[in-house]
Design a protein around this motif. Sequence first.
Motif, PDB file in Angstrom:
ATOM      1  N   PHE A   1      -6.877   3.596 -31.591  1.00  0.00           N
ATOM      2  CA  PHE A   1      -7.063   4.461 -32.756  1.00  0.00           C
ATOM      3  C   PHE A   1      -7.978   5.648 -32.436  1.00  0.00           C
ATOM      4  O   PHE A   1      -8.862   6.004 -33.196  1.00  0.00           O
ATOM      5  CB  PHE A   1      -7.633   3.638 -33.912  1.00  0.00           C
ATOM      6  CG  PHE A   1      -6.908   2.337 -34.133  1.00  0.00           C
ATOM      7  CD1 PHE A   1      -5.623   2.326 -34.645  1.00  0.00           C
ATOM      8  CD2 PHE A   1      -7.497   1.127 -33.776  1.00  0.00           C
ATOM      9  CE1 PHE A   1      -4.933   1.139 -34.815  1.00  0.00           C
ATOM     10  CE2 PHE A   1      -6.811  -0.070 -33.949  1.00  0.00           C
ATOM     11  CZ  PHE A   1      -5.531  -0.064 -34.471  1.00  0.00           C
ATOM     12  N   THR A   2      -7.743   6.247 -31.267  1.00  0.00           N
ATOM     13  CA  THR A   2      -8.546   7.374 -30.805  1.00  0.00           C
ATOM     14  C   THR A   2      -8.004   8.693 -31.344  1.00  0.00           C
ATOM     15  O   THR A   2      -6.955   8.738 -32.003  1.00  0.00           O
ATOM     16  CB  THR A   2      -8.552   7.430 -29.278  1.00  0.00           C
ATOM     17  OG1 THR A   2      -7.196   7.655 -28.821  1.00  0.00           O
ATOM     18  CG2 THR A   2      -9.050   6.111 -28.685  1.00  0.00           C
ATOM     19  N   ILE A   3      -8.686   9.773 -31.009  1.00  0.00           N
ATOM     20  CA  ILE A   3      -8.229  11.100 -31.395  1.00  0.00           C
ATOM     21  C   ILE A   3      -6.882  11.413 -30.744  1.00  0.00           C
ATOM     22  O   ILE A   3      -6.040  12.114 -31.324  1.00  0.00           O
ATOM     23  CB  ILE A   3      -9.278  12.176 -31.012  1.00  0.00           C
ATOM     24  CG1 ILE A   3      -8.819  13.568 -31.455  1.00  0.00           C
ATOM     25  CG2 ILE A   3      -9.566  12.153 -29.534  1.00  0.00           C
ATOM     26  CD1 ILE A   3      -8.579  13.722 -32.931  1.00  0.00           C
TER      27      ILE A   3
ATOM     28  N   SER B   1      -4.012  17.224 -40.759  1.00  0.00           N
ATOM     29  CA  SER B   1      -5.115  16.278 -40.551  1.00  0.00           C
ATOM     30  C   SER B   1      -5.081  15.665 -39.157  1.00  0.00           C
ATOM     31  O   SER B   1      -4.014  15.314 -38.646  1.00  0.00           O
ATOM     32  CB  SER B   1      -5.053  15.170 -41.595  1.00  0.00           C
ATOM     33  OG  SER B   1      -5.980  14.147 -41.304  1.00  0.00           O
ATOM     34  N   LEU B   2      -6.267  15.520 -38.567  1.00  0.00           N
ATOM     35  CA  LEU B   2      -6.407  14.820 -37.292  1.00  0.00           C
ATOM     36  C   LEU B   2      -7.173  13.506 -37.473  1.00  0.00           C
ATOM     37  O   LEU B   2      -7.734  12.982 -36.526  1.00  0.00           O
ATOM     38  CB  LEU B   2      -7.131  15.709 -36.281  1.00  0.00           C
ATOM     39  CG  LEU B   2      -6.301  16.845 -35.681  1.00  0.00           C
ATOM     40  CD1 LEU B   2      -7.151  17.723 -34.776  1.00  0.00           C
ATOM     41  CD2 LEU B   2      -5.112  16.297 -34.893  1.00  0.00           C
ATOM     42  N   ALA B   3      -7.176  13.001 -38.691  1.00  0.00           N
ATOM     43  CA  ALA B   3      -7.885  11.747 -38.977  1.00  0.00           C
ATOM     44  C   ALA B   3      -6.912  10.601 -39.253  1.00  0.00           C
ATOM     45  O   ALA B   3      -7.336   9.530 -39.679  1.00  0.00           O
ATOM     46  CB  ALA B   3      -8.813  11.932 -40.174  1.00  0.00           C
ATOM     47  N   HIS B   4      -5.624  10.812 -38.997  1.00  0.00           N
ATOM     48  CA  HIS B   4      -4.638   9.820 -39.419  1.00  0.00           C
ATOM     49  C   HIS B   4      -4.741   8.512 -38.634  1.00  0.00           C
ATOM     50  O   HIS B   4      -4.483   7.442 -39.184  1.00  0.00           O
ATOM     51  CB  HIS B   4      -3.228  10.399 -39.303  1.00  0.00           C
ATOM     52  CG  HIS B   4      -2.348  10.011 -40.433  1.00  0.00           C
ATOM     53  ND1 HIS B   4      -2.629  10.300 -41.755  1.00  0.00           N
ATOM     54  CD2 HIS B   4      -1.180   9.316 -40.478  1.00  0.00           C
ATOM     55  CE1 HIS B   4      -1.683   9.834 -42.535  1.00  0.00           C
ATOM     56  NE2 HIS B   4      -0.803   9.223 -41.789  1.00  0.00           N
ATOM     57  N   ALA B   5      -5.126   8.598 -37.365  1.00  0.00           N
ATOM     58  CA  ALA B   5      -5.302   7.366 -36.596  1.00  0.00           C
ATOM     59  C   ALA B   5      -6.447   6.532 -37.158  1.00  0.00           C
ATOM     60  O   ALA B   5      -6.452   5.304 -37.033  1.00  0.00           O
ATOM     61  CB  ALA B   5      -5.556   7.688 -35.126  1.00  0.00           C
ATOM     62  N   GLY B   6      -7.406   7.192 -37.798  1.00  0.00           N
ATOM     63  CA  GLY B   6      -8.495   6.463 -38.438  1.00  0.00           C
ATOM     64  C   GLY B   6      -7.999   5.619 -39.589  1.00  0.00           C
ATOM     65  O   GLY B   6      -8.362   4.440 -39.726  1.00  0.00           O
ATOM     66  N   PHE B   7      -7.135   6.188 -40.436  1.00  0.00           N
ATOM     67  CA  PHE B   7      -6.558   5.427 -41.553  1.00  0.00           C
ATOM     68  C   PHE B   7      -5.666   4.305 -41.032  1.00  0.00           C
ATOM     69  O   PHE B   7      -5.662   3.193 -41.578  1.00  0.00           O
ATOM     70  CB  PHE B   7      -5.755   6.354 -42.457  1.00  0.00           C
ATOM     71  CG  PHE B   7      -6.591   7.410 -43.128  1.00  0.00           C
ATOM     72  CD1 PHE B   7      -7.696   7.059 -43.878  1.00  0.00           C
ATOM     73  CD2 PHE B   7      -6.272   8.754 -43.029  1.00  0.00           C
ATOM     74  CE1 PHE B   7      -8.482   8.013 -44.500  1.00  0.00           C
ATOM     75  CE2 PHE B   7      -7.046   9.715 -43.648  1.00  0.00           C
ATOM     76  CZ  PHE B   7      -8.155   9.347 -44.384  1.00  0.00           C
ATOM     77  N   TYR B   8      -4.920   4.599 -39.995  1.00  0.00           N
ATOM     78  CA  TYR B   8      -4.079   3.604 -39.325  1.00  0.00           C
ATOM     79  C   TYR B   8      -4.942   2.444 -38.835  1.00  0.00           C
ATOM     80  O   TYR B   8      -4.615   1.261 -39.029  1.00  0.00           O
ATOM     81  CB  TYR B   8      -3.362   4.319 -38.178  1.00  0.00           C
ATOM     82  CG  TYR B   8      -2.539   3.489 -37.239  1.00  0.00           C
ATOM     83  CD1 TYR B   8      -1.744   2.434 -37.673  1.00  0.00           C
ATOM     84  CD2 TYR B   8      -2.514   3.799 -35.868  1.00  0.00           C
ATOM     85  CE1 TYR B   8      -0.964   1.708 -36.788  1.00  0.00           C
ATOM     86  CE2 TYR B   8      -1.734   3.090 -34.981  1.00  0.00           C
ATOM     87  CZ  TYR B   8      -0.969   2.047 -35.436  1.00  0.00           C
ATOM     88  OH  TYR B   8      -0.190   1.337 -34.558  1.00  0.00           O
ATOM     89  N   GLY B   9      -6.080   2.781 -38.215  1.00  0.00           N
ATOM     90  CA  GLY B   9      -6.986   1.761 -37.694  1.00  0.00           C
ATOM     91  C   GLY B   9      -7.645   0.940 -38.781  1.00  0.00           C
ATOM     92  O   GLY B   9      -7.847  -0.267 -38.620  1.00  0.00           O
ATOM     93  N   VAL B  10      -7.984   1.575 -39.900  1.00  0.00           N
ATOM     94  CA  VAL B  10      -8.593   0.841 -41.012  1.00  0.00           C
ATOM     95  C   VAL B  10      -7.632  -0.225 -41.526  1.00  0.00           C
ATOM     96  O   VAL B  10      -8.028  -1.363 -41.819  1.00  0.00           O
ATOM     97  CB  VAL B  10      -8.997   1.804 -42.142  1.00  0.00           C
ATOM     98  CG1 VAL B  10      -9.386   1.019 -43.403  1.00  0.00           C
ATOM     99  CG2 VAL B  10     -10.169   2.676 -41.703  1.00  0.00           C
ATOM    100  N   GLY B  11      -6.348   0.130 -41.636  1.00  0.00           N
ATOM    101  CA  GLY B  11      -5.349  -0.847 -42.063  1.00  0.00           C
ATOM    102  C   GLY B  11      -5.262  -2.016 -41.100  1.00  0.00           C
ATOM    103  O   GLY B  11      -5.174  -3.187 -41.516  1.00  0.00           O
ATOM    104  N   ALA B  12      -5.314  -1.711 -39.786  1.00  0.00           N
ATOM    105  CA  ALA B  12      -5.227  -2.764 -38.773  1.00  0.00           C
ATOM    106  C   ALA B  12      -6.477  -3.641 -38.771  1.00  0.00           C
ATOM    107  O   ALA B  12      -6.383  -4.881 -38.715  1.00  0.00           O
ATOM    108  CB  ALA B  12      -5.018  -2.125 -37.396  1.00  0.00           C
ATOM    109  N   TYR B  13      -7.649  -3.028 -38.843  1.00  0.00           N
ATOM    110  CA  TYR B  13      -8.895  -3.804 -38.818  1.00  0.00           C
ATOM    111  C   TYR B  13      -9.071  -4.621 -40.096  1.00  0.00           C
ATOM    112  O   TYR B  13      -9.608  -5.736 -40.063  1.00  0.00           O
ATOM    113  CB  TYR B  13     -10.092  -2.876 -38.603  1.00  0.00           C
ATOM    114  CG  TYR B  13     -10.438  -2.701 -37.148  1.00  0.00           C
ATOM    115  CD1 TYR B  13     -11.166  -3.670 -36.460  1.00  0.00           C
ATOM    116  CD2 TYR B  13     -10.023  -1.579 -36.453  1.00  0.00           C
ATOM    117  CE1 TYR B  13     -11.473  -3.520 -35.114  1.00  0.00           C
ATOM    118  CE2 TYR B  13     -10.324  -1.410 -35.104  1.00  0.00           C
ATOM    119  CZ  TYR B  13     -11.048  -2.388 -34.440  1.00  0.00           C
ATOM    120  OH  TYR B  13     -11.340  -2.245 -33.104  1.00  0.00           O
TER     121      TYR B  13
END
Length: 283
Positions: free
Chosen positions: A212-214, A32-44
């Motif tokens: 939380f970029t690509i 998966s290349l969407a993991h920073a997105g999940f990381y960012g959702v937790g932070a936001y």
Amino acid sequence: MEYILHLSILICIYTMLSQSLNLAAGYGGLMSLAHAGFYGVGAYTTAILTTQFQLPFLFILPIAILINGLLSIIVASISLRTIDDYFIICTLGIQVIAFSLMNNWMEVTNGPLGIANIPMLNIGGYIFEDKFPFLLLTLSFTFIIHILISYIVNTSFGYTLRSLSEDELYTASIGKNIYLSKLTVFTLSGMIAAIPGVLYAYYISYIDPSSFTINESIFILSIAIIGGFRNLKGSFLASCFLILLPELLSFAGLPNSISANIKQIIYGTALVLIMIKSLKSQK
């Protein structure tokens, strides 16, 4: 000393992220290349619930995990309609969408300006003002996640994942539900990624979309690859290597322009060597 503690906290955060991704990619075969997105959702989630609603950590953490779980199910239900390289491309697209929402949804995320003044972490009246107590907390969560993932992969579900990543047809032939197994492991991976996101927001006290970029997703995946798939301890060692490498180069007295290039060369060489070793082991 403060700087060493800072680097140690970052190593713990990226260890948690790479271990959570290792669960999906290493054991489930879902790169998966969407993991920073999940990381960012937790932070936001943390930033919004603390600054606007003043909710405490013990409420925010399960909420962030739950939100990531719901989003993971949605992402997985879309991405799992594809296979192999197409799955990676699909998660890449989802990561781009996640970053775009963080960067443009002004009413919620404050867009590129980010969210500032996130209060210090407070658990039971104890405020984590210093880095050392915060390091102990992140170490505790890193250990808990390591134990949790180790337990998951050593259950019957974990052995199903191993079989699934090696041979889907065989796994299906013995009566295992391929789609449900993939959906479950991807969701678990996304839920765990919320934890370092929550801790990162409290630690930095300011977040914006640039974290939380690509490129962040690629960095997390690289840690998992260099550390070795299905090697949770390797995730820690790879995190140490990739986070401390720029610091070691700066201590060597090299100009920033040169040290940045050397970092990329070492980083790329390590990835190539790991992939060659992986290909040889499969023959």
